[in-house]
Enzyme design. Structure first.
Site, PDB file in Angstrom:
ATOM      1  N   PHE A 263     -12.279  -6.770  13.661  1.00  0.00           N
ATOM      2  CA  PHE A 263     -11.180  -7.247  12.839  1.00  0.00           C
ATOM      3  C   PHE A 263     -10.796  -6.179  11.811  1.00  0.00           C
ATOM      4  CE2 PHE A 263      -9.748  -9.602   8.983  1.00  0.00           C
ATOM      5  CZ  PHE A 263      -8.530 -10.011   9.500  1.00  0.00           C
ATOM      6  N   GLN A 264      -9.546  -5.850  11.763  1.00  0.00           N
ATOM      7  CA  GLN A 264      -9.000  -4.838  10.846  1.00  0.00           C
ATOM      8  C   GLN A 264      -9.637  -3.467  11.021  1.00  0.00           C
ATOM      9  OE1 GLN A 264      -8.800  -6.617   6.877  1.00  0.00           O
ATOM     10  NE2 GLN A 264      -6.819  -7.505   7.454  1.00  0.00           N
TER      11      GLN A 264
ATOM     12  N   MET B 206      24.282   8.307   3.521  1.00  0.00           N
ATOM     13  CA  MET B 206      24.103   9.625   4.123  1.00  0.00           C
ATOM     14  C   MET B 206      24.300   9.564   5.631  1.00  0.00           C
ATOM     15  SD  MET B 206      23.760  12.699   3.574  1.00  0.00           S
ATOM     16  CE  MET B 206      22.887  13.380   2.173  1.00  0.00           C
TER      17      MET B 206
ATOM     18  N   LYS C 273     -17.769  -0.360   5.139  1.00  0.00           N
ATOM     19  CA  LYS C 273     -18.197  -1.347   4.145  1.00  0.00           C
ATOM     20  C   LYS C 273     -19.702  -1.281   3.881  1.00  0.00           C
ATOM     21  CE  LYS C 273     -17.408  -6.114   2.787  1.00  0.00           C
ATOM     22  NZ  LYS C 273     -16.774  -7.397   3.132  1.00  0.00           N
TER      23      LYS C 273
ATOM     24  N   GLU D  31       0.818  -1.219   0.000  1.00  0.00           N
ATOM     25  CA  GLU D  31       0.000   0.000   0.000  1.00  0.00           C
ATOM     26  C   GLU D  31       0.849   1.265   0.000  1.00  0.00           C
ATOM     27  OE1 GLU D  31      -0.573  -2.583   1.942  1.00  0.00           O
ATOM     28  OE2 GLU D  31      -2.664  -3.207   1.664  1.00  0.00           O
TER      29      GLU D  31
HETATM   30  C1  LIG Z   1      12.223   5.276   5.781  1.00  0.00           C
HETATM   31  C2  LIG Z   1      13.489   5.910   6.194  1.00  0.00           C
HETATM   32  N1  LIG Z   1      14.251   5.350   7.158  1.00  0.00           N
HETATM   33  C3  LIG Z   1      15.411   5.921   7.529  1.00  0.00           C
HETATM   34  C4  LIG Z   1      15.845   7.077   6.942  1.00  0.00           C
HETATM   35  C5  LIG Z   1      17.169   7.719   7.373  1.00  0.00           C
HETATM   36  N2  LIG Z   1      18.112   7.732   6.263  1.00  0.00           N
HETATM   37  C6  LIG Z   1      18.298   8.841   5.488  1.00  0.00           C
HETATM   38  S1  LIG Z   1      19.380   8.579   4.262  1.00  0.00           S
HETATM   39  C7  LIG Z   1      19.661   6.999   4.741  1.00  0.00           C
HETATM   40  C8  LIG Z   1      20.634   6.124   3.999  1.00  0.00           C
HETATM   41  C9  LIG Z   1      20.135   5.735   2.665  1.00  0.00           C
HETATM   42  O1  LIG Z   1      20.996   4.770   2.127  1.00  0.00           O
HETATM   43  P1  LIG Z   1      21.042   4.473   0.594  1.00  0.00           P
HETATM   44  O2  LIG Z   1      19.668   4.277   0.077  1.00  0.00           O
HETATM   45  O3  LIG Z   1      21.993   3.376   0.330  1.00  0.00           O
HETATM   46  O4  LIG Z   1      21.545   5.835  -0.031  1.00  0.00           O
HETATM   47  P2  LIG Z   1      23.002   6.507   0.035  1.00  0.00           P
HETATM   48  O5  LIG Z   1      22.956   7.553   1.092  1.00  0.00           O
HETATM   49  O6  LIG Z   1      23.987   5.445   0.352  1.00  0.00           O
HETATM   50  O7  LIG Z   1      23.181   7.101  -1.315  1.00  0.00           O
HETATM   51  C10 LIG Z   1      18.911   6.701   5.873  1.00  0.00           C
HETATM   52  C11 LIG Z   1      18.947   5.400   6.573  1.00  0.00           C
HETATM   53  C12 LIG Z   1      14.997   7.653   5.963  1.00  0.00           C
HETATM   54  N3  LIG Z   1      15.277   8.803   5.370  1.00  0.00           N
HETATM   55  N4  LIG Z   1      13.850   7.035   5.596  1.00  0.00           N
END
Ligand SMILES: Cc1ncc(C[n+]2csc(CCOP(=O)(O)OP(=O)(O)O)c2C)c(N)n1
Ligand SMILES: [Mg+2]
Lengths: 564, 156
Positions: free
Chosen positions: A112-113, A474, A162, A50
């Site tokens: 439920f749900q 990052m 529903k 979703e």
């Molecule tokens: C759903 C979610 N969980 C955690 C984060 C925190 N977060 C921001 S950037 C990142 C790393 C992303 O890694 P990747 O997709 O490999 O990209 P890169 O920075 O290595 O290019 C994280 C964990 C986020 N933005 N969104």
């Protein structure tokens, strides 16, 4: 016409000229899915989660400018969708999301749900409805589309029990909306607009600060004209990329945490900031008290609550950006003389010469920035770009040569990993003629990888370019810089075989380690017109630069990072 | 920044979830609610919500704008010259000095409204700060229970 609530949903969507609905069925929404089966007015795209259905609808909306529509069931279907709602809310994307709910007789019994869906969606939607009588459905859906797409756009959630979808009632789709309490203000105050133009004419170091609201308002054409006419340098926010063409001489790249030196320095030196459809996000302003400290502020925005929320505006103008800029054009033509800013333009150009936005290429290892530049060289205007969240996202915003609004779709406000791929499906569905590229990370891509199935099933040949640094890059960058290299839980070198993964879904996978391999893979994926994962091994410890550390001042940029 | 006390009236559509939208806005954005009263406006499809809040001028301005943004909100008034009233109900043991209590109530537009076997209940209706004064003054009569209504206000 006496029809069921479920039929009303179908009729209303068709009346709203909806051509695609992204969704996922379940018990509480089955009456509606039964009617979807019988109709041929719009396509239903079955996502495989979703959250992805909502992101796909966001991508579709972003690229077409139309309202995105998604449909989900109650309980877990709805809770899975919440991230998408929040994402659309933060980035002001017009959406109507319809969810099933347990029958009215069971509401409040922990059935439920059952979950209090409108209670949960309230803080992450522009508005929401719990429909308690099928007779209200046509009006509510009409209002939902109207509210989503007018004023500051945003998602509207409609929760339908529903038994209401089974209930027979009179259907007539309203022609107009009568909402006594909602009248978005589109016309800017002309006196105020005149004063603003006078201020521009009297300033000596003016600066346009262009935000995503321009793209939402379909006002990029007008803004391009205004910038050209005034001959004033302009910075773009992350969300505004593509407002000006990459080759526009007045464009000074992106500002903010990973903005260019020239963009951040000129914002720090300007004496008049002309903010259009921007909201002074903390990732843009850095330390607020130091942000554009010497500047008077013109702030044009459709949302009065955005104006003077963070930075007091000297010339607040509430109104639709397109409308306001159109009013400004003749006034600017008459009063503003671009010659006046020649030396200021030179100053800005010198900032850029001093520290241009650049990176050091390498012969030994692929640089992620090179990959993005290369996609830009090869595809340029022909591609629509989506991204996930992380370093790759910032590099995409820094280095892709954007040429038009709506070319770039990315999760800005919420920063949702897992956004990019499903959003790219929506983009491809909305703009099938163009190549849809999702620039993603090895972390993010796994957050909605199941959408490979959707892409293959509906023949939506999205090309995912994974900038694989085997890190949650990052976060790793922050750990390197601010946590003494304690890379806590960010090493993700344990990985699936992305080529086999793509192939197991019926897509095509490529492994890339060199420039030649990259060119070949991209070319092949485009020629074959297939769903693709290109797994690009890039320099592991590359950092996104320049960088304004969180809470720092824009003019205190880290231009390089020397490993201690 | 200096905190200011403000009374804000919000005219809203009389519909199911409107109160949760208002309260959610305050809690979600970290604004204070000192008191809140709601009642339908006679002969209309609207209700009036009166909120007493505190914040810097910037925050108050944001509160008003954010309230305006809610779809079922018709009007938001931030009062300058207003009549404010609040009611309080207080329960005392009958063993306390009832004539003193009654006299105090009289000074605050109040009276005894219920007499039971063990307790009496009084009400007062006055400006909020006067109600506070009253509640301080009656402490020595050992009140068993105090209920304040929250503020209602009308522009002069
Ligand atoms: C759903 C979610 N969980 C955690 C984060 C925190 N977060 C921001 S950037 C990142 C790393 C992303 O890694 P990747 O997709 O490999 O990209 P890169 O920075 O290595 O290019 C994280 C964990 C986020 N933005 N969104
Ligand atoms: Mg990574």
């Amino acid at each position: 016409m006496q029809i069921s609530g479920a039929q009303m949903v179908i009729e209303s969507l068709i009346a709203e000229d909806v051509s695609v609905v992204f969704g996922y069925p379940g018990g509480a929404i089955m009456n509606v899915y039964d009617e979807i089966y019988k109709q041929s007015g719009f396509q239903h795209v079955l996502a495989r989660h979703e959250q992805a259905a909502i992101h796909a609808a966001e991508g579709y909306s972003k690229t077409t400018g139309k309202v995105g529509v998604a449909m989900i069931t109650s309980g877990p279907g709805f809770t899975n969708a919440v991230t998408g709602l929040a994402d659309a809310y933060m980035d002001s994307i017009p959406m109507v999301v319809i969810s099933g709910q347990v029958p009215m007789s069971l509401i409040g019994t922990d059935a439920f749900q059952e979950i209090d869906a409108v209670g949960i969606s309230r803080p992450c939607t522009k508005h929401n409805y719990l429909v308690t009588d099928a007779a209200d459905l046509p009006r509510i859906l009409k209002e939902a589309f109207y509210i989503a797409s007018t004023g500051r756009p945003g998602p509207v959630h409609v929760d339908i029990p529903k038994d209401v979808t089974a209930q027979i009632a009179e259907y007539k789709y309203p022609e107009t909306v009568e909402l006594e309490t909602y009248k978005p203000n589109v016309k800017g105050n002309l006196r105020q607009i005149k004063k603003a133009v006078d201020a521009i004419a009297a300033s000596s170091r003016p600066m346009f600060y262009l935000g995503g609201g321009i793209i939402n308002a379909n006002a990029a054409e007008e803004v391009r004209e205004l910038v050209k006419m005034c001959n004033i340098p302009a910075v773009e926010t992350f969300m505004a990329r593509g407002t000006l063409r990459v080759d526009d001489t007045n464009l000074v790249s992106m500002l903010g945490m990973h903005g260019s030196y020239a963009a951040n320095m000129s914002m720090s030196e300007t004496d008049l900031m002309i903010a259009i459809g921007a909201r002074f996000d903390d990732r843009v302003t850095g330390k607020l008290s130091e942000f554009a400290k010497h500047a008077k502020v013109i702030h044009i925005d459709i949302d009065p609550a955005s104006i003077s929320k963070l930075v007091p505006a000297d010339f607040p103008i509430v109104g639709d950006v397109k409308n306001v800029v159109n009013e400004m054009l003749p006034l600017a033509k008459e009063k503003v003389d671009g010659e006046r800013y020649a030396s200021w333009r030179e100053t800005v150009a010198n900032f850029d010469k001093l520290h241009p936005l650049t990176y050091e290429d390498s012969d030994d290892v692929l640089k992620p920035q090179w990959v993005i530049e290369r996609i830009g060289e090869l595809l340029g205007d022909d591609a629509n770009i989506t991204t996930d969240v992380g370093q790759h996202q910032m590099w995409a915003a820094q280095f892709y040569p954007f040429t038009r609004p709506r070319q770039f779709t990315s999760s800005g406000g919420l920063g949702t990993m897992g956004f990019g791929f499903p959003a790219a499906l929506g983009v491809k569905r909305g703009d099938p003629e163009r190549i849809s590229i999702n620039i993603t990370g090895d972390g993010s891509i796994l957050m909605n990888i199941q959408e490979l199935m959707t892409a293959v099933e509906y023949k939506l040949p999205v090309i995912n370019v994974i900038l694989n640094n085997k890190y949650l890059g990052m976060v790793r960058q922050w750990q390197t810089m601010f946590y003494d290299k304690r890379h806590s839980s960010t090493d993700i070198s344990l990985q699936p075989d992305f080529v086999m993964l793509a192939e197991s879904f019926g897509g095509v996978g490529y492994r890339v380690k060199t420039k030649e391999e990259f060119d070949a893979a991209l070319k092949d994926a485009i020629e074959k017109n297939v769903v693709a994962l290109i797994d690009v091994t890039v320099n592991r410890l590359e950092n996104v630069l320049p960088m304004v550390p969180a809470g720092g001042s824009l003019f205190n940029m880290m231009l390089e990072y020397k490993d201690k | 920044m200096a905190q200011e006390r403000r009374v804000i009236s919000v005219i809203v559509m009389n519909e199911a979830s409107v109160l949760s939208r208002i309260v959610g806005l305050f809690s979600g954005r970290g604004y204070n609610i000192d008191s809140l009263t709601v009642a339908p406006i006679p002969g209309s499809k609207y209700s009036r919500i009166t909120i007493v809040t505190q914040g810097s001028i910037r925050v108050i301005e944001q509160i008003i704008k954010q309230l305006h943004k809610l779809i079922p909100v018709l009007k938001v008034y931030e009062h300058e010259h207003l009549v404010e009233k609040e009611m309080a109900l207080v329960k005392f043991p009958v063993t306390e000095c009832l004539s003193d209590i009654a006299a105090l109530c009289g000074a605050y537009n109040g009276q005894i409204v219920n007499v039971g076997e063990d307790t009496i209940i009084v009400n007062v209706a006055d400006e909020p700060h006067r109600v506070s004064n009253f509640l301080k003054a009656i402490k020595r009569f050992h009140p068993k229970e105090i209920v304040r209504s929250g503020v209602v206000a009308m522009e002069m």
